[in-house]
Motif scaffolding. Structure first.
Motif, PDB file in Angstrom:
ATOM      1  N   ASP A  72       0.827  -1.201   0.000  1.00  0.00           N
ATOM      2  CA  ASP A  72       0.000   0.000   0.000  1.00  0.00           C
ATOM      3  C   ASP A  72       0.866   1.258   0.000  1.00  0.00           C
ATOM      4  N   ASP A  73       1.905   1.257   0.808  1.00  0.00           N
ATOM      5  CA  ASP A  73       2.785   2.415   0.895  1.00  0.00           C
ATOM      6  C   ASP A  73       3.509   2.670  -0.430  1.00  0.00           C
ATOM      7  N   LEU A  74       3.664   1.614  -1.232  1.00  0.00           N
ATOM      8  CA  LEU A  74       4.358   1.748  -2.510  1.00  0.00           C
ATOM      9  C   LEU A  74       3.404   2.099  -3.653  1.00  0.00           C
ATOM     10  N   GLY A  75       2.097   2.095  -3.374  1.00  0.00           N
ATOM     11  CA  GLY A  75       1.124   2.483  -4.392  1.00  0.00           C
ATOM     12  C   GLY A  75       0.598   1.346  -5.242  1.00  0.00           C
ATOM     13  N   ILE A  76       0.820   0.105  -4.823  1.00  0.00           N
ATOM     14  CA  ILE A  76       0.269  -1.047  -5.544  1.00  0.00           C
ATOM     15  C   ILE A  76      -1.236  -1.078  -5.316  1.00  0.00           C
ATOM     16  N   ARG A  77      -2.003  -1.266  -6.372  1.00  0.00           N
ATOM     17  CA  ARG A  77      -3.450  -1.129  -6.287  1.00  0.00           C
ATOM     18  C   ARG A  77      -4.181  -2.427  -5.962  1.00  0.00           C
ATOM     19  N   VAL A  78      -3.630  -3.577  -6.386  1.00  0.00           N
ATOM     20  CA  VAL A  78      -4.288  -4.873  -6.147  1.00  0.00           C
ATOM     21  C   VAL A  78      -3.253  -5.865  -5.645  1.00  0.00           C
ATOM     22  N   VAL A  79      -3.582  -6.579  -4.575  1.00  0.00           N
ATOM     23  CA  VAL A  79      -2.713  -7.628  -4.043  1.00  0.00           C
ATOM     24  C   VAL A  79      -3.552  -8.884  -3.829  1.00  0.00           C
ATOM     25  N   SER A  80      -3.052 -10.008  -4.320  1.00  0.00           N
ATOM     26  CA  SER A  80      -3.724 -11.293  -4.117  1.00  0.00           C
ATOM     27  C   SER A  80      -2.857 -12.175  -3.236  1.00  0.00           C
ATOM     28  N   LEU A  81      -3.430 -12.689  -2.157  1.00  0.00           N
ATOM     29  CA  LEU A  81      -2.719 -13.552  -1.216  1.00  0.00           C
ATOM     30  C   LEU A  81      -3.259 -14.976  -1.331  1.00  0.00           C
ATOM     31  N   TYR A  82      -2.359 -15.928  -1.542  1.00  0.00           N
ATOM     32  CA  TYR A  82      -2.756 -17.337  -1.631  1.00  0.00           C
ATOM     33  C   TYR A  82      -2.688 -17.928  -0.223  1.00  0.00           C
TER      34      TYR A  82
END
Length: 261
Positions: A72-82
């Protein structure tokens, strides 16, 4: 493989290096969608002498919260966790699985109150225990109107099953419209299948990271990762450091993406 030192990452030189890595990353060079395969929790617990894998899974869950903050701090908009595959539901020891299901429920509840993140369950709810399915639905509903980072929780997930579900959905929708199978076969496109995946409407992952040195997909986002970049980290899941994460992002930014070329 040794556990990272408890003091690692706290010194001024380490923070200076972290800040230097961050400054060298151009905003447009970070992935829009990052997929994470957290692995090695059981080995972490075993190497530290714990009598239960639950200690590793809890440490891994805590690391995932930290990891999401880095993203989030780096500006990534979508994260998927397996977090849990369909295979895990049948192949894990019953006590370990029970502990893991409880830990995942706690994580989903916590994430639904973090920042302005939007939480989405990715997987088959009908294969999950009712209480976990309820928690995932509640987290999704609670954050439905959030506009911050989109967090996909892959729980009871399988990539092959997702593709089958997408095709079934397309066939059912086509049948409702009275179309023939011949018409469907002639009109079916990769884009149409993509729209009916669990992640429909989201960008495909630009980068897939896996911890613990393992180098395989394990049925995770098979369709979506067709053109993804991959980065494998030797650290076990709970030992993942911010510097490992930033090095992965830097490696991604330095690659010449060919998209099938």
């Amino acid at each position: 493989m040794a556990r990272a030192s408890s003091n690692e990452g706290r010194g001024p030189l380490y923070r200076l290096y972290i800040n230097r890595l961050r400054r060298r990353l151009e905003p447009g060079a970070v992935p829009r969608h990052l997929a994470m395969m957290i692995d090695g929790n059981r080995r972490w617990a075993r190497q530290l002498g714990y009598d239960s894998a639950a200690h590793g899974h809890r440490a891994g869950a805590a690391k995932m919260r930290e990891f999401l903050e880095w993203c989030d701090d780096l500006g990534i908009r979508v994260v998927s966790l397996y977090l849990l595959s369909n295979d895990n539901l049948t192949k894990r020891d019953s006590k370990e699985l029970s502990d893991l299901l409880e830990i995942i429920a706690e994580l989903a509840e916590q994430l639904s109150h973090e920042r302005d993140w939007r939480v989405q369950h990715v997987g088959r709810s009908d294969r999950l225990p009712p209480e976990l399915a309820r928690v995932l639905v509640a987290a999704q509903d609670r954050t439905r109107d959030h506009t911050g980072m989109h967090v996909n929780l892959a729980v009871g997930y399988g990539g092959r099953g997702e593709i089958v579900d997408a095709v079934r959905s397309i066939i059912a929708k086509h049948d409702e419209g009275g179309g023939s199978l011949e018409e469907l076969a002639a009109s079916l496109t990769p884009e149409q299948i993509g729209e009916h995946l669990y992640t429909g409407g989201q960008p495909d992952p630009d980068l897939v990271i896996r911890t613990s040195g393992e180098q395989r997909l394990s049925d995770f986002l098979l369709w979506q990762s067709a053109h993804s970049e991959f980065y494998f980290v030797e650290a076990l899941g709970p030992d993942l450091r911010e510097v490992d994460f930033l090095r992965a992002i830097r490696a991604f930014a330095d690659r010449d993406r060919r998209f099938g070329g």
